[in-house]
Design an enzyme around this catalytic site. Sequence first.
Site, PDB file in Angstrom:
ATOM      1  N   GLY A  91       0.796  -1.295  -0.082  1.00 61.73           N
ATOM      2  CA  GLY A  91      -0.150  -0.039   0.090  1.00 61.73           C
ATOM      3  C   GLY A  91       0.940   1.238   0.063  1.00 61.73           C
ATOM      4  O   GLY A  91       1.893   1.329  -0.196  1.00 61.73           O
ATOM      5  N   ARG A  92       0.328   2.510   0.683  1.00 59.54           N
ATOM      6  CA  ARG A  92       1.220   3.684   0.350  1.00 59.54           C
ATOM      7  C   ARG A  92       1.849   3.666   1.865  1.00 59.54           C
ATOM      8  O   ARG A  92       2.848   4.682   1.683  1.00 59.54           O
ATOM      9  CB  ARG A  92       0.379   4.938   0.197  1.00 59.54           C
ATOM     10  CG  ARG A  92      -0.418   4.955  -1.119  1.00 59.54           C
ATOM     11  CD  ARG A  92      -1.445   6.050  -1.445  1.00 59.54           C
ATOM     12  NE  ARG A  92      -1.089   7.348  -0.758  1.00 59.54           N
ATOM     13  CZ  ARG A  92      -2.033   7.983  -0.350  1.00 59.54           C
ATOM     14  NH1 ARG A  92      -3.087   7.708  -0.393  1.00 59.54           N
ATOM     15  NH2 ARG A  92      -1.790   9.223   0.469  1.00 59.54           N
ATOM     16  N   GLU A  95       5.829   4.114   1.991  1.00 60.52           N
ATOM     17  CA  GLU A  95       6.635   5.001   1.193  1.00 60.52           C
ATOM     18  C   GLU A  95       7.191   5.973   2.364  1.00 60.52           C
ATOM     19  O   GLU A  95       8.075   6.824   2.171  1.00 60.52           O
ATOM     20  CB  GLU A  95       5.828   5.831   0.196  1.00 60.52           C
ATOM     21  CG  GLU A  95       4.666   6.652   0.587  1.00 60.52           C
ATOM     22  CD  GLU A  95       3.930   7.083  -0.485  1.00 60.52           C
ATOM     23  OE1 GLU A  95       3.348   8.189  -0.294  1.00 60.52           O
ATOM     24  OE2 GLU A  95       3.749   6.634  -1.602  1.00 60.52           O
ATOM     25  N   CYS A 121       4.164  -6.479  -2.154  1.00 63.05           N
ATOM     26  CA  CYS A 121       3.552  -5.102  -3.169  1.00 63.05           C
ATOM     27  C   CYS A 121       4.658  -4.077  -2.787  1.00 63.05           C
ATOM     28  O   CYS A 121       5.648  -4.207  -3.179  1.00 63.05           O
ATOM     29  CB  CYS A 121       2.311  -4.812  -2.562  1.00 63.05           C
ATOM     30  SG  CYS A 121       1.378  -3.626  -3.799  1.00 63.05           S
ATOM     31  N   HIS A 122       4.135  -3.052  -2.106  1.00 60.53           N
ATOM     32  CA  HIS A 122       5.215  -1.889  -2.018  1.00 60.53           C
ATOM     33  C   HIS A 122       5.900  -2.099  -0.479  1.00 60.53           C
ATOM     34  O   HIS A 122       6.944  -1.399  -0.135  1.00 60.53           O
ATOM     35  CB  HIS A 122       4.636  -0.622  -1.625  1.00 60.53           C
ATOM     36  CG  HIS A 122       3.931   0.000  -3.326  1.00 60.53           C
ATOM     37  ND1 HIS A 122       2.908  -0.712  -3.508  1.00 60.53           N
ATOM     38  CD2 HIS A 122       4.446   0.777  -3.913  1.00 60.53           C
ATOM     39  CE1 HIS A 122       2.638  -0.056  -4.926  1.00 60.53           C
ATOM     40  NE2 HIS A 122       3.581   0.942  -5.012  1.00 60.53           N
ATOM     41  N   TYR A 141       5.446  -5.241  -6.281  1.00 58.15           N
ATOM     42  CA  TYR A 141       4.975  -4.614  -7.212  1.00 58.15           C
ATOM     43  C   TYR A 141       5.770  -3.890  -8.182  1.00 58.15           C
ATOM     44  O   TYR A 141       6.782  -3.433  -7.940  1.00 58.15           O
ATOM     45  CB  TYR A 141       3.934  -3.573  -6.636  1.00 58.15           C
ATOM     46  CG  TYR A 141       2.990  -2.799  -7.530  1.00 58.15           C
ATOM     47  CD1 TYR A 141       1.933  -3.666  -7.884  1.00 58.15           C
ATOM     48  CD2 TYR A 141       3.207  -1.705  -8.253  1.00 58.15           C
ATOM     49  CE1 TYR A 141       1.058  -3.348  -9.003  1.00 58.15           C
ATOM     50  CE2 TYR A 141       2.289  -1.259  -9.068  1.00 58.15           C
ATOM     51  CZ  TYR A 141       0.957  -1.825  -9.338  1.00 58.15           C
ATOM     52  OH  TYR A 141       0.116  -1.393 -10.352  1.00 58.15           O
TER      53      TYR A 141
END
Length: 196
Positions: A91-92, A95, A121-122, A141
């Site tokens: 997800g976000r 980051e 993913c992330h 990802y």
Amino acid sequence: MNLATHRILMIVGDFVEDYEAMVPQQILQTLGQDVVTVCPDKKAGDFVVTAIHDFEGHQTYSEKPGHRFAITGDFASIDPTDFDALVIPGGRAPEYLRMNDRVLELVRHFFDTDKPVAAICHGPQILSAAGVLQGRQCSCYPAVAAEVTVGGGQYVDPAPTMDSAHVQGNLVTAPAWPAHPAWMREFVTLLEISGK
């Protein structure tokens, strides 16, 4: 299945991918595992909000509001030596979680002690920032591939599907939530191999 109970740390943050936090947590709890969720600046009883990423034919994933996801541990007092394994959803959240020194310190512990780690993913953005990908193969990802490479890792391309998992040593990685069956199956295998 006769899987011993392990204490598993899951690191999340606001806008973690909904399926990549909730589904693994529920799978692991169904198998009798003790999953503790933590987030910087939060304690047990708090929550993060999630985001649902979907693959609808656009150039990248779409994003929709998700759910509240409960925090069950106190980030400030977490001792990684109390845990047998680590899960890092995507997800976000990764980051900005990768800019938290304590998050990176926690991640390094699991690699220094060769405990099972699952990232999706992330999530490998955090692994790259922690400096633990040097010489390792890692799926993620596709948009995160450059960070895996910059972090010294070898990107494992999940094409043509997004439903595969990759295992190297104590690390199991996957590109996105469609890979949950493969990703969690491989992670559970690592838990069985690692014992207590």
